[in-house]
Design an enzyme around this catalytic site. Sequence first.
Site, PDB file in Angstrom:
ATOM      1  N   HIS A  16       0.663  -1.344   0.137  1.00  0.00           N
ATOM      2  CA  HIS A  16      -0.170  -0.117   0.169  1.00  0.00           C
ATOM      3  C   HIS A  16       0.730   1.524  -0.128  1.00  0.00           C
ATOM      4  O   HIS A  16       2.347   1.432   0.775  1.00  0.00           O
ATOM      5  CB  HIS A  16      -0.908   0.027   1.163  1.00  0.00           C
ATOM      6  CG  HIS A  16      -0.438   0.534   2.786  1.00  0.00           C
ATOM      7  ND1 HIS A  16       0.125   1.587   2.839  1.00  0.00           N
ATOM      8  CD2 HIS A  16       0.198  -1.297   3.392  1.00  0.00           C
ATOM      9  CE1 HIS A  16       1.453   1.192   3.954  1.00  0.00           C
ATOM     10  NE2 HIS A  16       0.631  -0.485   4.579  1.00  0.00           N
ATOM     11  N   GLU A  92      -2.372  -7.476   7.278  1.00  0.00           N
ATOM     12  CA  GLU A  92      -1.404  -6.701   8.579  1.00  0.00           C
ATOM     13  C   GLU A  92      -1.658  -7.320   9.846  1.00  0.00           C
ATOM     14  O   GLU A  92      -1.957  -7.825  10.519  1.00  0.00           O
ATOM     15  CB  GLU A  92      -0.893  -5.433   8.293  1.00  0.00           C
ATOM     16  CG  GLU A  92       0.461  -5.105   9.053  1.00  0.00           C
ATOM     17  CD  GLU A  92       1.580  -5.344   8.416  1.00  0.00           C
ATOM     18  OE1 GLU A  92       1.943  -6.830   8.614  1.00  0.00           O
ATOM     19  OE2 GLU A  92       2.989  -4.691   8.318  1.00  0.00           O
TER      20      GLU A  92
END
Length: 212
Positions: A16, A92
Site C-alpha cells: 500500500h 497486516e
Amino acid sequence: MMSGSEIPTTLLLLRHGETALTAEKRLSGSGGSDPALSEIGRRQAEAAAELLAARGAVHAVVSSPLRRCRETAAAAARRLSLQLRIDEGLLEADFGVWEGLTFAEVRERYPVEFAAWLESPAAVPGGTGESLDSVTRRVALSRDKLLARYQGQTVLVVSHVAPLRTLVRLALGAPPAALFRMELAAASVSEVAYDGNGNASLRLLNDTSHLR
C-alpha cells in the site's frame, strides 16, 4: 510453446501507499487505527496503477481489507477495469500494544519482548498481537487459494509489509529471519511466479521505479 497447464500463475505484490504512520516509520498493523492514505500515498497509488495498466495482462485485484490497501488497490482496479476482491488473509499482523510505536520505541520500552520477537516467529508481539507463525499460516492459505482460483493468470495482491515479505520468504524457501532482511517500500512492486507444481520463482523485488 507452453500448454495451459505450463503457463505460470503470477502474483504481483503491491504494498500500500504511504500513510502518516508509514512516513514516521511507526508500526501500523491490524490491531490499531486504520489510517487512510496520505496525499503522498494517493499519488503513489496512482503511479503504481499507471505502471500496472501499462504492464497489462492482470486478471484480478485482491486486497487486504484495511483502508490503506483498499484505497491503493482501488486505484489499480479502476485503471485495469477490474473488480476489487477483499481477502482477510492478507491483513497486516496485529502488533498489540506496540501499535503506533517506532521500532526504536519498542526496543526501549519492551526490550525483552522485542528481542524474543526478532528471535522467534512464535513470539507474540505486544502481548496480545499476532505471531509471525500465525501470519505465515494464513498468508500461505490465501496464496494457495489464489493459485487454485487463478491458475495460469496474473493476480495483483495489495497488502502490507509482513504478508508480502512472507510470500517472498516462502517463495525463496528462506528462514523466518529473512523477513527482517528485505526492504519493501511503500507502493513498491514485487513479483513471484508459480509453476503448475507450486514451485516459485522470485522475478522482481521492491521495484519503486514508477515513484521517481
